[in-house]
Each structure stands twice: as structure tokens, then as C-alpha cells.
Design a protein around this motif. Structure first.
Motif, PDB file in Angstrom:
ATOM      1  N   GLU A  42      51.054  86.188  82.273  1.00 10.41           N
ATOM      2  CA  GLU A  42      50.983  84.886  82.936  1.00 10.41           C
ATOM      3  C   GLU A  42      50.162  83.881  82.123  1.00 10.41           C
ATOM      4  O   GLU A  42      49.186  84.241  81.472  1.00 10.41           O
ATOM      5  CB  GLU A  42      50.359  85.026  84.328  1.00 10.41           C
ATOM      6  N   ASP A  43      50.559  82.617  82.199  1.00 11.44           N
ATOM      7  CA  ASP A  43      49.801  81.527  81.571  1.00 11.44           C
ATOM      8  C   ASP A  43      48.830  80.893  82.565  1.00 11.44           C
ATOM      9  O   ASP A  43      47.752  80.457  82.203  1.00 11.44           O
ATOM     10  CB  ASP A  43      50.738  80.442  81.065  1.00 11.44           C
ATOM     11  N   VAL A  44      49.254  80.838  83.812  1.00 13.95           N
ATOM     12  CA  VAL A  44      48.487  80.195  84.884  1.00 13.95           C
ATOM     13  C   VAL A  44      48.526  81.118  86.095  1.00 13.95           C
ATOM     14  O   VAL A  44      49.555  81.717  86.385  1.00 13.95           O
ATOM     15  CB  VAL A  44      49.101  78.829  85.268  1.00 13.95           C
ATOM     16  N   ILE A  78      44.634  76.334  90.875  1.00 14.10           N
ATOM     17  CA  ILE A  78      45.267  77.070  89.793  1.00 14.10           C
ATOM     18  C   ILE A  78      44.310  77.135  88.611  1.00 14.10           C
ATOM     19  O   ILE A  78      43.540  76.220  88.370  1.00 14.10           O
ATOM     20  CB  ILE A  78      46.606  76.434  89.377  1.00 14.10           C
ATOM     21  N   VAL A  79      44.365  78.259  87.901  1.00 18.55           N
ATOM     22  CA  VAL A  79      43.459  78.491  86.780  1.00 18.55           C
ATOM     23  C   VAL A  79      44.290  78.894  85.568  1.00 18.55           C
ATOM     24  O   VAL A  79      45.052  79.857  85.643  1.00 18.55           O
ATOM     25  CB  VAL A  79      42.442  79.610  87.108  1.00 18.55           C
ATOM     26  N   PRO A  80      44.165  78.168  84.450  1.00 18.17           N
ATOM     27  CA  PRO A  80      44.866  78.603  83.239  1.00 18.17           C
ATOM     28  C   PRO A  80      44.143  79.792  82.616  1.00 18.17           C
ATOM     29  O   PRO A  80      42.921  79.785  82.495  1.00 18.17           O
ATOM     30  CB  PRO A  80      44.806  77.372  82.334  1.00 18.17           C
ATOM     31  N   LYS A  82      45.349  81.091  79.641  1.00 20.78           N
ATOM     32  CA  LYS A  82      45.628  80.975  78.206  1.00 20.78           C
ATOM     33  C   LYS A  82      44.938  79.717  77.690  1.00 20.78           C
ATOM     34  O   LYS A  82      44.795  78.738  78.397  1.00 20.78           O
ATOM     35  CB  LYS A  82      47.130  80.865  77.944  1.00 20.78           C
ATOM     36  N   LEU A  85      46.593  75.180  77.092  1.00 24.36           N
ATOM     37  CA  LEU A  85      47.812  75.215  77.898  1.00 24.36           C
ATOM     38  C   LEU A  85      48.015  73.870  78.569  1.00 24.36           C
ATOM     39  O   LEU A  85      47.080  73.287  79.115  1.00 24.36           O
ATOM     40  CB  LEU A  85      47.685  76.311  78.962  1.00 24.36           C
ATOM     41  N   TYR A  87      49.947  72.204  81.660  1.00 25.92           N
ATOM     42  CA  TYR A  87      50.605  72.605  82.903  1.00 25.92           C
ATOM     43  C   TYR A  87      51.100  71.362  83.618  1.00 25.92           C
ATOM     44  O   TYR A  87      50.333  70.439  83.877  1.00 25.92           O
ATOM     45  CB  TYR A  87      49.635  73.377  83.786  1.00 25.92           C
ATOM     46  N   ASP A  89      53.003  70.214  87.113  1.00 29.29           N
ATOM     47  CA  ASP A  89      53.427  70.655  88.434  1.00 29.29           C
ATOM     48  C   ASP A  89      54.521  69.728  88.927  1.00 29.29           C
ATOM     49  O   ASP A  89      54.276  68.552  89.143  1.00 29.29           O
ATOM     50  CB  ASP A  89      52.237  70.646  89.383  1.00 29.29           C
TER      51      ASP A  89
END
Length: 91
Positions: A42-44, A78-80, A82, A85, A87, A89
Motif C-alpha cells: 500500500e502507498d496510503v 489517511i497516512v502516506p 511511502k 507520494l 495523493y 482524492d
């Protein structure tokens, strides 16, 4: 003369403190390594998700509208996991 000045200064300091506390971010850096192991692909990740549905009576419904209105509030943390990144939405 000094008391009103002191009272205004104390009120301003309290107001600034309350804003800084309410808009502060939580630091998750200590748990990132743990999450990377738990979710390696997962990235996020979504740390928490909350959906609040509020119902109210529509006192003057137009044709085609119902007598009950619903509003939905979605809150997600939400927490990255990686680095570097981006993101987006799409809601």
C-alpha cells in the motif's frame, strides 16, 4: 487602566492557543515502519474513517423531494506510508 489591557492580552493569548491546538497535526512517524510491514503493497492507509448521517425534517418539500432531508459528513484520516507520494482524492 492596566486591567483592561491585561484582560485583552489574556483573551488574545487564549484565543491564539485554542486555534493552534485545534489545527495541530498528529505525528505518526513512530508508527510508519510498523505500518509498512503490515501493509507492504500500500502507498496510503486509512487510519480512521467516520461517516455521520444527520436527518432533519423538510418543512417545505418541493415536488419530487421527500419529507426528510439527510446530510452526510465524511471524515477520514489517511497516512502516506511511502516517501514522496502525491495523493489525489476524487470524491
Amino acid at each position: 487602566m492596566i486591567r483592561p489591557f491585561l484582560r485583552r492580552g489574556l483573551s488574545a493569548a487564549l484565543l491564539i492557543f485554542s486555534f493552534s491546538v485545534s489545527f495541530s497535526q498528529t505525528d505518526f512517524t513512530a508508527r510508519i515502519a510498523e505500518w509498512k510491514k503490515a501493509f507492504p503493497k500500500e502507498d496510503v492507509i486509512a487510519l480512521s474513517s467516520k461517516e455521520v448521517v444527520d436527518f432533519s425534517i423538510n418543512t417545505n418539500p418541493k415536488p419530487g423531494e421527500g419529507k426528510v432531508k439527510a446530510s452526510v459528513l465524511n471524515e477520514m484520516v489517511i497516512v502516506p506510508v511511502k516517501d514522496y507520494l502525491k495523493y489525489d482524492d476524487g470524491l
